[in-house]
Design an enzyme around this catalytic site. Structure first.
Site, PDB file in Angstrom:
ATOM      1  N   ASP A 113       0.854  -1.179   0.000  1.00 12.38           N
ATOM      2  CA  ASP A 113       0.000   0.000   0.000  1.00 12.38           C
ATOM      3  C   ASP A 113       0.898   1.240   0.000  1.00 12.38           C
ATOM      4  O   ASP A 113       1.851   1.324   0.783  1.00 12.38           O
ATOM      5  CB  ASP A 113      -0.905  -0.007   1.237  1.00 12.38           C
ATOM      6  CG  ASP A 113      -1.901   1.139   1.233  1.00 12.38           C
ATOM      7  OD1 ASP A 113      -2.982   0.956   0.656  1.00 12.38           O
ATOM      8  OD2 ASP A 113      -1.595   2.202   1.814  1.00 12.38           O
ATOM      9  N   ASN A 121      -2.646  12.907  -3.705  1.00 10.45           N
ATOM     10  CA  ASN A 121      -3.823  13.339  -4.464  1.00 10.45           C
ATOM     11  C   ASN A 121      -4.282  14.725  -4.043  1.00 10.45           C
ATOM     12  O   ASN A 121      -4.586  15.577  -4.881  1.00 10.45           O
ATOM     13  CB  ASN A 121      -4.967  12.336  -4.281  1.00 10.45           C
ATOM     14  CG  ASN A 121      -4.899  11.185  -5.272  1.00 10.45           C
ATOM     15  OD1 ASN A 121      -4.313  11.307  -6.348  1.00 10.45           O
ATOM     16  ND2 ASN A 121      -5.489  10.061  -4.919  1.00 10.45           N
ATOM     17  N   ASP A 130      -2.339   9.578 -10.294  1.00 11.28           N
ATOM     18  CA  ASP A 130      -2.381   8.498 -11.287  1.00 11.28           C
ATOM     19  C   ASP A 130      -0.976   8.190 -11.808  1.00 11.28           C
ATOM     20  O   ASP A 130      -0.620   7.023 -12.024  1.00 11.28           O
ATOM     21  CB  ASP A 130      -3.292   8.877 -12.457  1.00 11.28           C
ATOM     22  CG  ASP A 130      -4.765   8.906 -12.069  1.00 11.28           C
ATOM     23  OD1 ASP A 130      -5.098   8.396 -10.984  1.00 11.28           O
ATOM     24  OD2 ASP A 130      -5.562   9.451 -12.859  1.00 11.28           O
ATOM     25  N   GLU A 156      -4.864   2.392  -3.995  1.00 13.52           N
ATOM     26  CA  GLU A 156      -3.400   2.460  -4.009  1.00 13.52           C
ATOM     27  C   GLU A 156      -2.787   1.186  -3.455  1.00 13.52           C
ATOM     28  O   GLU A 156      -1.645   1.182  -2.990  1.00 13.52           O
ATOM     29  CB  GLU A 156      -2.914   3.674  -3.199  1.00 13.52           C
ATOM     30  CG  GLU A 156      -3.208   3.622  -1.719  1.00 13.52           C
ATOM     31  CD  GLU A 156      -4.546   4.260  -1.333  1.00 13.52           C
ATOM     32  OE1 GLU A 156      -4.676   4.644  -0.169  1.00 13.52           O
ATOM     33  OE2 GLU A 156      -5.436   4.386  -2.187  1.00 13.52           O
TER      34      GLU A 156
END
Length: 242
Positions: A113, A121, A130, A156
């Protein structure tokens, strides 16, 4: 000039040539009837050639359409089994593959993770987020051995599925992946670094993906609780008796 289909009508062409030779004798009683027969035969050959050429074109077009259908089927299968953003297997596909492997093999499952991904973000925007996801996948693909599978199981969160490699090898690979991600330049503003936490679980043949994922996920969150950017094996977690 010989027609492409002449080899299909060799006997007919010979018969026609013989008829023309006989027709050359204008005094023969069969001259008129033979002439009419020759004309009809020539028309028949022309029409047959036309039909053969049309059939060949239609066969070529059918082959082209069949090839395109195979290509479209492959594209549809790829889209159904792969994550559209990163190109790795999607959640359903990695689960199906893991459960299929587990009927014949033991597996090692690495779950990772990205640490503090929400900050990426929120701070730099979703397009940058992204790009980070794709960059992490590139790091995984550079280190994961042939025959292993990479899947995206959450926003993620990713998995690496290994067959019969043993826990020590899986933990060593996870550590290599951790270093690869931590050392990668993602091009974020201010040189912002990206890291990931890893959990590793090994299960024998006959187990399920849910069992493997549950153990690896528990180890992953132990890595998170221990400070992130580290690898924890499920076998190293001390479990209290139930």
């Amino acid at each position: 000039m010989p027609q492409p289909e002449d080899d299909l009508f060799e006997l007919e062409i010979r018969a026609l040539a013989a008829a023309r030779d006989a027709y050359a004798d204008e005094r023969a009683w069969h001259h008129q009837a033979l002439g009419e027969l020759i004309l009809a035969y020539e028309r028949l050959l022309r029409e047959t050639r036309r039909l053969v050429r049309r059939s060949d074109r239609e066969e070529l077009e059918m082959n082209r359409l069949n090839q395109r259908l195979h290509e479209l089927a492959g594209e549809l299968e790829y889209r159904a089994t792969h994550d559209s953003l990163t190109g790795v297997l999607n959640r359903a596909a990695i689960i199906e593959r893991a459960n299929r492997y587990l009927t014949q093999h033991g597996v090692a499952l690495i779950v990772l993770d990205i640490d503090h991904f929400k900050r990426v973000n929120d701070g730099f925007g979703h397009p940058t987020g992204d790009a980070v996801l794709r960059g992490v996948v590139a790091c995984l693909q550079a280190e994961v051995p042939p025959g292993a599978d990479i899947g995206r199981v959450g926003g993620e969160e990713f998995t690496v599925l290994l067959r019969d490699d043993g826990c020590e090898a899986a933990v060593a690979l996870a550590e290599s992946l951790r270093r690869k991600v931590a050392g990668h330049d993602f091009g974020l503003p201010g040189g912002h670094a990206v890291s990931a936490s890893f959990g590793v679980a090994c299960l024998p043949r006959g187990s399920s993906f849910d069992a493997a994922y549950g153990q690896a996920d528990e180890a992953l969150y132990e890595a998170k609780r221990s400070g992130r950017n580290r690898v924890v094996s499920a076998s190293a977690i001390t479990r209290e008796p139930s």
